[in-house]
Design an enzyme around this catalytic site. Sequence first.
Site, mmCIF file in Angstrom:
data_model
loop_
_atom_site.group_PDB
_atom_site.id
_atom_site.type_symbol
_atom_site.label_atom_id
_atom_site.label_comp_id
_atom_site.label_asym_id
_atom_site.label_seq_id
_atom_site.Cartn_x
_atom_site.Cartn_y
_atom_site.Cartn_z
ATOM 1 C CG HIS A 173 -1.984 -1.031 1.191
ATOM 2 N ND1 HIS A 173 -3.060 -1.028 2.048
ATOM 3 C CD2 HIS A 173 -2.138 -2.117 0.390
ATOM 4 C CE1 HIS A 173 -3.839 -2.080 1.777
ATOM 5 N NE2 HIS A 173 -3.295 -2.760 0.782
ATOM 6 C CD GLU B 228 -2.581 4.599 2.373
ATOM 7 O OE1 GLU B 228 -2.177 3.773 1.529
ATOM 8 O OE2 GLU B 228 -3.758 4.587 2.803
ATOM 9 C CB CYS C 229 -6.262 -0.405 5.130
ATOM 10 S SG CYS C 229 -4.522 -0.894 5.103
ATOM 11 C CB CYS D 46 -2.036 2.292 5.692
ATOM 12 S SG CYS D 46 -1.616 1.428 4.158
#
Length: 160
Positions: A55, A57, A85, A88
């Site tokens: 991801h 982030e 999420c 993250c």
Amino acid sequence: MHRNTDIKHLERSISLADEAVKEGNHPFGAVLVSEAGDVLLEGKNNFSFDRGPGHAETNLARAAARKFDVETLNKATLYTSVEPCSMCAGTIYWAEIGAVVFGMTEHRLGELTGEDPENQTQDLECRVIFNSGRRPVEVRGPFPELEEKIAAQHQAYWKT
Ligand SMILES: [Zn+2]
């Protein structure tokens, strides 16, 4: 008071998400901005390399933790087109980043990714994770004025 600055950096995170797609990855991007307003680092999704955990982030927060001291990170803001999420938000917390700004909620993302096996989106507000911590992380978002643009990006991408 932050609003115009927030929107400027969120727009950049949306552009980075487009770049990620061109590179064969998922439409997510993130930007880390210093207290003075300088862009410290940018991050993109890298699903083609890291698969599920790749991801934007998380990639950005890990890179930032290696590169900057805690004082800089505590005063920095991470901008991301979609709400972080659980993974993250956790990585942002552990990286000691001070604030998070997101454009569209994870709940809305979940409606757009549907049953796509490459993004089995959770439905959890990042504030739940940050509020369970021992240090504060300021959160701003969602930004309704950007939601349609971000939603369109995801509508075009996921096989729902
Ligand atoms: Zn994530």
